[in-house]
Write an enzyme that holds these catalytic residues in place. Structure first.
Site, short mmCIF file in Angstrom:
data_model
loop_
_atom_site.label_atom_id
_atom_site.label_comp_id
_atom_site.label_asym_id
_atom_site.label_seq_id
_atom_site.Cartn_x
_atom_site.Cartn_y
_atom_site.Cartn_z
N SER A 76 -9.55 56.10 -11.07
CA SER A 76 -9.50 56.59 -9.67
C SER A 76 -10.78 57.34 -9.33
CB SER A 76 -8.42 57.24 -9.05
OG SER A 76 -7.11 56.62 -9.69
N1 SAH Z 1 -4.97 58.53 -14.80
C1 SAH Z 1 -6.24 58.05 -15.16
C2 SAH Z 1 -6.67 56.67 -14.85
C3 SAH Z 1 -5.54 55.86 -15.05
S1 SAH Z 1 -6.01 53.98 -14.81
C4 SAH Z 1 -7.37 58.78 -15.43
O1 SAH Z 1 -7.34 59.92 -14.85
O2 SAH Z 1 -8.28 58.51 -16.12
C5 SAH Z 1 -4.38 53.33 -15.38
C6 SAH Z 1 -3.90 53.61 -16.70
O3 SAH Z 1 -2.61 53.39 -16.67
C7 SAH Z 1 -4.71 52.70 -17.57
O4 SAH Z 1 -5.25 53.66 -18.58
C8 SAH Z 1 -3.52 51.81 -17.99
O5 SAH Z 1 -3.66 51.22 -19.49
C9 SAH Z 1 -2.23 52.70 -18.04
N2 SAH Z 1 -1.02 51.93 -17.94
C10 SAH Z 1 -0.70 50.66 -17.54
N3 SAH Z 1 0.47 50.41 -17.52
C11 SAH Z 1 1.13 51.53 -18.10
C12 SAH Z 1 2.33 51.82 -18.52
N4 SAH Z 1 3.56 50.97 -18.31
N5 SAH Z 1 2.74 52.90 -19.11
C13 SAH Z 1 1.75 53.88 -19.20
N6 SAH Z 1 0.49 53.67 -19.05
C14 SAH Z 1 0.07 52.52 -18.47
#
Ligand code: SAH
Length: 227
Positions: A76
Protein backbone atom coordinates in the site's frame (compact mmCIF):
# COMPACT_ATOMS: atom_id res chain seq x y z
CA UNK A 1 25.21 2.58 2.24
CA UNK A 2 27.06 5.88 2.21
CA UNK A 3 26.33 8.78 4.52
CA UNK A 4 25.16 11.00 1.66
CA UNK A 5 22.78 8.33 0.40
CA UNK A 6 21.18 7.72 3.77
CA UNK A 7 20.75 11.48 4.22
CA UNK A 8 19.06 11.53 0.84
CA UNK A 9 16.66 8.78 1.96
CA UNK A 10 15.95 10.73 5.16
CA UNK A 11 15.08 13.79 3.09
CA UNK A 12 12.82 11.70 0.86
CA UNK A 13 11.14 10.26 3.95
CA UNK A 14 10.46 13.77 5.28
CA UNK A 15 8.93 14.60 1.89
CA UNK A 16 6.73 11.51 2.13
CA UNK A 17 5.46 12.57 5.56
CA UNK A 18 4.64 16.02 4.18
CA UNK A 19 2.65 14.39 1.34
CA UNK A 20 0.84 12.20 3.85
CA UNK A 21 -0.06 15.35 5.81
CA UNK A 22 -1.52 16.87 2.65
CA UNK A 23 -3.55 13.71 1.98
CA UNK A 24 -4.91 13.69 5.53
CA UNK A 25 -6.07 17.26 5.03
CA UNK A 26 -7.70 16.38 1.69
CA UNK A 27 -9.56 13.34 3.04
CA UNK A 28 -10.51 14.78 6.42
CA UNK A 29 -14.24 14.86 5.70
CA UNK A 30 -14.23 11.16 4.77
CA UNK A 31 -11.87 9.82 7.43
CA UNK A 32 -12.76 12.11 10.32
CA UNK A 33 -9.02 12.54 10.96
CA UNK A 34 -7.77 16.07 10.41
CA UNK A 35 -4.09 15.25 10.89
CA UNK A 36 -1.67 12.43 11.55
CA UNK A 37 -1.28 11.70 15.25
CA UNK A 38 2.13 12.53 16.73
CA UNK A 39 2.86 8.83 17.33
CA UNK A 40 2.08 7.81 13.74
CA UNK A 41 3.95 10.80 12.36
CA UNK A 42 7.03 9.85 14.38
CA UNK A 43 6.83 6.24 13.16
CA UNK A 44 6.41 7.29 9.51
CA UNK A 45 9.36 9.64 9.86
CA UNK A 46 11.53 6.91 11.34
CA UNK A 47 10.92 3.56 9.61
CA UNK A 48 13.36 3.02 6.76
CA UNK A 49 10.93 1.95 4.09
CA UNK A 50 13.76 1.75 1.51
CA UNK A 51 15.27 -1.10 3.54
CA UNK A 52 12.04 -3.11 3.44
CA UNK A 53 11.23 -2.88 -0.28
CA UNK A 54 13.08 -4.94 -2.91
CA UNK A 55 16.46 -3.52 -3.95
CA UNK A 56 15.23 -2.50 -7.40
CA UNK A 57 12.51 -0.31 -5.85
CA UNK A 58 14.56 1.55 -3.26
CA UNK A 59 14.54 4.73 -5.31
CA UNK A 60 10.72 4.70 -5.31
CA UNK A 61 10.32 3.68 -1.66
CA UNK A 62 9.10 7.07 -0.47
CA UNK A 63 6.71 7.87 -3.30
CA UNK A 64 3.10 7.94 -2.32
CA UNK A 65 1.90 5.04 -4.42
CA UNK A 66 1.75 1.26 -4.17
CA UNK A 67 4.94 -0.73 -4.96
CA UNK A 68 5.42 -4.25 -6.30
CA UNK A 69 7.08 -6.63 -3.81
CA UNK A 70 7.25 -9.88 -5.80
CA UNK A 71 4.88 -12.83 -5.85
CA UNK A 72 2.40 -10.64 -7.79
CA UNK A 73 1.81 -8.59 -4.62
CA UNK A 74 1.93 -4.86 -4.08
CA UNK A 75 2.26 -2.88 -0.90
CA UNK A 76 0.00 0.00 0.00
CA UNK A 77 0.90 3.62 -0.40
CA UNK A 78 2.40 5.12 2.76
CA UNK A 79 -0.65 7.32 3.35
CA UNK A 80 -2.90 4.25 3.70
CA UNK A 81 -0.41 2.67 6.12
CA UNK A 82 -0.43 5.84 8.25
CA UNK A 83 -4.21 6.13 8.11
CA UNK A 84 -4.79 2.46 9.01
CA UNK A 85 -2.45 2.82 11.97
CA UNK A 86 -4.16 6.02 13.13
CA UNK A 87 -7.59 4.38 12.91
CA UNK A 88 -6.45 1.79 15.49
CA UNK A 89 -5.98 4.63 17.95
CA UNK A 90 -2.94 3.02 19.63
CA UNK A 91 -1.59 4.65 22.75
CA UNK A 92 1.37 2.32 23.33
CA UNK A 93 1.52 -1.04 25.06
CA UNK A 94 -0.94 -2.83 22.78
CA UNK A 95 -0.80 -6.27 21.20
CA UNK A 96 -1.60 -6.04 17.51
CA UNK A 97 -2.22 -8.52 14.70
CA UNK A 98 -1.11 -7.63 11.16
CA UNK A 99 -2.57 -9.79 8.38
CA UNK A 100 -0.56 -9.79 5.12
CA UNK A 101 3.05 -9.13 6.15
CA UNK A 102 4.20 -8.36 2.60
CA UNK A 103 7.33 -6.23 2.91
CA UNK A 104 6.90 -5.88 6.68
CA UNK A 105 6.47 -2.10 6.43
CA UNK A 106 3.02 -1.93 8.06
CA UNK A 107 4.27 -4.27 10.81
CA UNK A 108 7.26 -2.00 11.44
CA UNK A 109 5.05 1.11 11.70
CA UNK A 110 2.79 -0.71 14.18
CA UNK A 111 5.79 -1.96 16.15
CA UNK A 112 7.03 1.59 16.68
CA UNK A 113 3.88 2.27 18.72
CA UNK A 114 2.42 -1.02 20.02
CA UNK A 115 4.34 -3.28 22.36
CA UNK A 116 4.05 -6.46 20.28
CA UNK A 117 3.07 -7.17 16.70
CA UNK A 118 2.12 -10.57 15.32
CA UNK A 119 2.14 -10.69 11.54
CA UNK A 120 0.86 -13.42 9.21
CA UNK A 121 1.87 -13.92 5.57
CA UNK A 122 0.59 -16.67 3.31
CA UNK A 123 3.45 -16.59 0.75
CA UNK A 124 6.39 -18.41 2.29
CA UNK A 125 9.17 -16.52 0.46
CA UNK A 126 7.67 -13.08 1.24
CA UNK A 127 7.10 -13.88 4.91
CA UNK A 128 10.60 -15.24 5.40
CA UNK A 129 12.25 -12.32 3.63
CA UNK A 130 10.23 -9.81 5.67
CA UNK A 131 11.02 -11.58 8.96
CA UNK A 132 14.73 -11.45 8.12
CA UNK A 133 14.68 -7.77 7.18
CA UNK A 134 12.65 -6.82 10.25
CA UNK A 135 15.12 -8.68 12.44
CA UNK A 136 18.05 -6.89 10.76
CA UNK A 137 16.30 -3.59 11.45
CA UNK A 138 16.08 -4.53 15.13
CA UNK A 139 12.35 -5.18 15.48
CA UNK A 140 12.51 -7.73 18.28
CA UNK A 141 8.83 -7.08 19.06
CA UNK A 142 7.53 -8.41 15.72
CA UNK A 143 6.85 -12.08 15.17
CA UNK A 144 6.06 -13.28 11.64
CA UNK A 145 4.44 -16.59 10.80
CA UNK A 146 3.60 -18.21 7.51
CA UNK A 147 -0.06 -19.11 7.50
CA UNK A 148 -3.58 -18.17 6.55
CA UNK A 149 -4.59 -14.81 7.91
CA UNK A 150 -8.29 -15.67 7.62
CA UNK A 151 -7.81 -17.75 10.72
CA UNK A 152 -5.89 -15.13 12.63
CA UNK A 153 -3.46 -16.22 15.33
CA UNK A 154 -5.65 -17.30 18.28
CA UNK A 155 -2.73 -18.40 20.49
CA UNK A 156 -1.39 -14.83 20.57
CA UNK A 157 -4.74 -13.06 21.00
CA UNK A 158 -7.02 -11.52 21.90
CA UNK A 159 -5.70 -8.38 20.23
CA UNK A 160 -6.18 -4.69 20.93
CA UNK A 161 -5.95 -4.00 17.23
CA UNK A 162 -5.95 -5.87 13.91
CA UNK A 163 -4.85 -4.48 10.53
CA UNK A 164 -5.65 -6.46 7.41
CA UNK A 165 -3.77 -5.32 4.31
CA UNK A 166 -5.43 -7.49 1.67
CA UNK A 167 -9.09 -7.23 0.73
CA UNK A 168 -11.62 -9.76 1.96
CA UNK A 169 -15.10 -10.23 0.48
CA UNK A 170 -16.44 -10.26 4.05
CA UNK A 171 -14.97 -9.59 7.46
CA UNK A 172 -13.43 -12.90 8.60
CA UNK A 173 -15.32 -14.12 11.68
CA UNK A 174 -12.18 -15.55 13.32
CA UNK A 175 -10.58 -12.12 13.29
CA UNK A 176 -13.58 -10.53 15.01
CA UNK A 177 -13.41 -13.26 17.64
CA UNK A 178 -9.74 -12.53 18.29
CA UNK A 179 -10.39 -8.85 19.00
CA UNK A 180 -10.70 -7.67 22.62
CA UNK A 181 -13.89 -5.83 23.59
CA UNK A 182 -13.24 -2.22 22.59
CA UNK A 183 -10.53 -3.42 20.19
CA UNK A 184 -10.37 -2.05 16.65
CA UNK A 185 -9.87 -3.63 13.27
CA UNK A 186 -9.04 -1.89 9.99
CA UNK A 187 -9.80 -4.00 6.94
CA UNK A 188 -10.46 -3.43 3.23
CA UNK A 189 -13.73 -5.17 2.38
CA UNK A 190 -14.89 -6.02 -1.14
CA UNK A 191 -14.30 -8.51 -3.97
CA UNK A 192 -11.34 -8.04 -6.31
CA UNK A 193 -13.50 -6.63 -9.13
CA UNK A 194 -15.64 -4.50 -6.82
CA UNK A 195 -15.00 -1.21 -5.17
CA UNK A 196 -13.45 -2.01 -1.83
CA UNK A 197 -13.98 0.05 1.27
CA UNK A 198 -11.48 0.48 4.02
CA UNK A 199 -13.57 -0.23 7.10
CA UNK A 200 -13.07 0.45 10.76
CA UNK A 201 -14.66 -2.06 13.13
CA UNK A 202 -14.97 -1.56 16.86
CA UNK A 203 -15.73 -4.67 18.87
CA UNK A 204 -18.59 -4.40 21.34
CA UNK A 205 -18.74 -6.03 24.76
CA UNK A 206 -21.54 -8.31 23.49
CA UNK A 207 -19.18 -9.84 20.91
CA UNK A 208 -20.64 -8.00 17.93
CA UNK A 209 -19.10 -4.96 16.30
CA UNK A 210 -19.91 -1.53 14.98
CA UNK A 211 -18.46 -0.61 11.62
CA UNK A 212 -17.78 2.49 9.62
CA UNK A 213 -16.74 2.79 5.96
CA UNK A 214 -13.75 5.12 5.74
CA UNK A 215 -12.55 5.36 2.13
CA UNK A 216 -12.76 3.54 -1.20
CA UNK A 217 -9.46 1.70 -1.67
CA UNK A 218 -7.79 -0.90 -3.88
CA UNK A 219 -5.90 -3.74 -2.23
CA UNK A 220 -4.75 -7.13 -3.54
CA UNK A 221 -7.20 -9.86 -2.48
CA UNK A 222 -6.81 -11.92 0.66
CA UNK A 223 -6.17 -15.39 -0.72
CA UNK A 224 -8.29 -18.10 0.84
CA UNK A 225 -6.05 -20.63 2.62
CA UNK A 226 -5.94 -24.27 1.59
CA UNK A 227 -7.02 -25.88 4.83
N1 SAH B 1 1.22 -4.97 4.77
C1 SAH B 1 2.14 -5.21 3.67
C2 SAH B 1 1.47 -5.18 2.31
C3 SAH B 1 0.53 -6.29 2.11
S1 SAH B 1 0.16 -6.73 0.45
C4 SAH B 1 3.29 -4.25 3.70
O1 SAH B 1 3.30 -3.32 4.51
O2 SAH B 1 4.22 -4.43 2.92
C5 SAH B 1 -0.89 -8.06 0.88
C6 SAH B 1 -0.17 -9.25 1.43
O3 SAH B 1 -1.14 -10.15 1.94
C7 SAH B 1 0.63 -10.00 0.38
O4 SAH B 1 1.94 -10.16 0.80
C8 SAH B 1 -0.11 -11.33 0.30
O5 SAH B 1 0.73 -12.42 -0.02
C9 SAH B 1 -0.71 -11.46 1.68
N2 SAH B 1 -1.85 -12.36 1.80
C10 SAH B 1 -2.83 -12.62 0.88
N3 SAH B 1 -3.72 -13.49 1.37
C11 SAH B 1 -3.31 -13.81 2.63
C12 SAH B 1 -3.83 -14.67 3.66
N4 SAH B 1 -4.94 -15.41 3.49
N5 SAH B 1 -3.15 -14.74 4.81
C13 SAH B 1 -2.01 -14.02 5.01
N6 SAH B 1 -1.48 -13.20 4.08
C14 SAH B 1 -2.12 -13.09 2.90
Amino acid sequence: MGEAQSQDFAAQRAGMVAEDDAMYAETKSETGLAAMSPAVRAAMGKVERHRLVADGHRGAAYRNHPLPIGGGQTISQPYIVALSTDLLNLKGGEIVLDVGTGSGYQAAILAEIASRVFSIEIIDSLGKAAAKRLQELGYGNIEVKIGDGYKGWPEKGPFDGIVVTAAAPQVPRALVEQLKPGGRMVIPVGGSGDIQYLKLLVKRADGGYDEKGILPVRFVPLVPGKS
